[in-house]
Write a protein that holds these residues in place. Structure first.
Motif, PDB file in Angstrom:
ATOM      1  N   ASN A 224      42.748  28.669  41.314  1.00 49.05           N
ATOM      2  CA  ASN A 224      41.844  29.021  40.339  1.00 49.05           C
ATOM      3  C   ASN A 224      40.552  28.144  40.294  1.00 49.05           C
ATOM      4  OD1 ASN A 224      43.342  31.548  39.498  1.00 49.05           O
ATOM      5  ND2 ASN A 224      44.860  30.135  38.945  1.00 49.05           N
ATOM      6  N   ALA A 225      40.488  27.227  41.167  1.00 43.54           N
ATOM      7  CA  ALA A 225      39.587  26.125  41.056  1.00 43.54           C
ATOM      8  C   ALA A 225      38.758  26.119  41.949  1.00 43.54           C
ATOM      9  CB  ALA A 225      40.079  24.775  40.740  1.00 43.54           C
TER      10      ALA A 225
ATOM     11  N   LEU B 118      32.809  28.524  34.641  1.00 47.22           N
ATOM     12  CA  LEU B 118      33.387  29.188  35.880  1.00 47.22           C
ATOM     13  C   LEU B 118      32.408  29.986  36.722  1.00 47.22           C
ATOM     14  CD1 LEU B 118      35.467  29.841  33.179  1.00 47.22           C
ATOM     15  CD2 LEU B 118      36.997  30.802  35.102  1.00 47.22           C
ATOM     16  N   GLU B 119      32.660  30.105  37.956  1.00 47.87           N
ATOM     17  CA  GLU B 119      31.665  30.833  38.699  1.00 47.87           C
ATOM     18  C   GLU B 119      32.389  32.006  39.218  1.00 47.87           C
ATOM     19  OE1 GLU B 119      28.744  29.939  42.419  1.00 47.87           O
ATOM     20  OE2 GLU B 119      30.924  29.022  42.717  1.00 47.87           O
ATOM     21  N   LYS B 120      31.786  33.325  39.181  1.00 45.95           N
ATOM     22  CA  LYS B 120      32.313  34.230  39.687  1.00 45.95           C
ATOM     23  C   LYS B 120      32.038  34.557  41.419  1.00 45.95           C
ATOM     24  CE  LYS B 120      32.805  39.570  39.232  1.00 45.95           C
ATOM     25  NZ  LYS B 120      32.224  40.655  38.461  1.00 45.95           N
ATOM     26  N   THR B 121      33.078  34.439  41.909  1.00 46.02           N
ATOM     27  CA  THR B 121      33.088  34.231  43.609  1.00 46.02           C
ATOM     28  C   THR B 121      33.632  35.700  44.243  1.00 46.02           C
ATOM     29  OG1 THR B 121      35.168  33.516  44.095  1.00 46.02           O
ATOM     30  CG2 THR B 121      33.347  31.782  43.392  1.00 46.02           C
ATOM     31  N   ALA B 122      33.843  35.875  45.588  1.00 44.01           N
ATOM     32  CA  ALA B 122      34.240  37.027  46.180  1.00 44.01           C
ATOM     33  C   ALA B 122      35.859  36.869  45.923  1.00 44.01           C
ATOM     34  CB  ALA B 122      33.742  36.995  47.607  1.00 44.01           C
ATOM     35  N   GLN B 123      36.328  36.019  45.880  1.00 45.22           N
ATOM     36  CA  GLN B 123      37.656  35.637  45.453  1.00 45.22           C
ATOM     37  C   GLN B 123      38.064  35.761  44.258  1.00 45.22           C
ATOM     38  OE1 GLN B 123      36.102  33.351  47.530  1.00 45.22           O
ATOM     39  NE2 GLN B 123      36.569  35.142  49.219  1.00 45.22           N
ATOM     40  N   GLY B 124      37.139  35.997  43.180  1.00 42.30           N
ATOM     41  CA  GLY B 124      37.333  36.081  41.753  1.00 42.30           C
ATOM     42  C   GLY B 124      36.624  35.003  40.980  1.00 42.30           C
ATOM     43  N   TRP B 125      37.021  34.947  39.653  1.00 37.39           N
ATOM     44  CA  TRP B 125      36.275  33.703  38.957  1.00 37.39           C
ATOM     45  C   TRP B 125      37.138  32.513  39.331  1.00 37.39           C
ATOM     46  CZ3 TRP B 125      32.068  33.866  35.866  1.00 37.39           C
ATOM     47  CH2 TRP B 125      31.491  35.268  35.512  1.00 37.39           C
ATOM     48  N   LYS B 126      36.181  31.169  39.310  1.00 35.19           N
ATOM     49  CA  LYS B 126      36.997  30.171  39.706  1.00 35.19           C
ATOM     50  C   LYS B 126      36.438  28.936  38.676  1.00 35.19           C
ATOM     51  CE  LYS B 126      38.981  31.582  43.450  1.00 35.19           C
ATOM     52  NZ  LYS B 126      40.413  31.816  43.578  1.00 35.19           N
ATOM     53  N   VAL B 127      37.337  27.958  38.357  1.00 31.61           N
ATOM     54  CA  VAL B 127      36.992  26.944  37.415  1.00 31.61           C
ATOM     55  C   VAL B 127      36.320  25.778  38.148  1.00 31.61           C
ATOM     56  CG1 VAL B 127      37.508  25.152  35.571  1.00 31.61           C
ATOM     57  CG2 VAL B 127      38.731  27.652  35.687  1.00 31.61           C
TER      58      VAL B 127
END
Length: 207
Positions: free
Chosen positions: A69-70, A152-161
């Motif tokens: 998640n990071a 957090l940033e929204k990526t193609a894999q979901g939100w990441k811290v």
């Protein structure tokens, strides 16, 4: 220096208390933070070995529940600042990998301190179209509030811290000064060596 700068990042989860977020929707940035905090706390409170600092179990916990998640590459890139472009792709990978290793190795001391801390989440009023979000929280530790915010940033894999704010100071900004000084004195390889040396020290301390 690096250990001192890293500890606030580690204590974000170690001091985040039970968030009562088992049913949170992890597809939203605030839901993700609440879910991860709850999941980690539940796991640690049920395992006396982790509370005692068992590095093997703690490493597995970090790998399974936190690292997915990071976005440590983005964290490292921001912390390196303009020096990131001076590094080759291989050097960038080495710095990012050593940073993650440092997190896991140092984490054992912080996670062993999990007891009865609690966390308060401030209302998040983001839009479904947002691609960047800041989740503001306050950790209550022995009655004292500690500001802890997550970016957090929204990526193609979901939100990441990718960044943490502790008492008004963003982790990446704290690292940026340290990394910039090292690069100025020793080049990009100096950052890699500094991280590697610290990881070796921590590894030897556990043996």
């Amino acid at each position: 220096m690096l250990k001192r700068l890293l500890l606030p990042f580690l204590t974000v989860v170690a001091f985040s208390g039970a968030a009562h977020a088992q049913s949170q929707d992890a597809s939203t940035p605030d839901g993700l933070v609440k879910a991860v905090v709850s999941d980690v706390m539940t796991s640690v409170k049920a395992d006396k070995d982790m509370q005692a600092g068992n590095i093997g179990k703690i490493s597995a916990l970090v790998e399974q529940k936190i690292l997915p998640n990071a976005n440590f590459q983005k964290t490292t890139q921001i912390a390196m600042g303009r020096n990131w472009s001076k590094a080759t792709p291989e050097q960038q990978k080495q710095i990012t990998d050593e940073f993650k290793t440092l997190l896991i190795r140092t984490y054992s001391g912080a996670i062993a301190q999990i007891r009865d801390q609690s966390v308060q989440f401030r209302p998040y009023r983001g839009s479904p179209d947002d691609t960047d979000a800041t989740i503001r929280t306050q950790v209550i530790n022995k009655g004292e509030p500690i500001q802890l915010d997550y970016r957090l940033e929204k990526t193609a894999q979901g939100w990441k811290v990718y960044d943490i704010n502790v008492l008004g100071a963003w982790l990446t900004e704290a690292y940026k000064g340290s990394f910039n000084t090292i690069v100025g004195q020793q080049g990009v390889d100096g950052v890699i060596k500094t991280l590697q040396d610290r990881n070796r020290q921590l590894a030897n301390a556990k043996n």
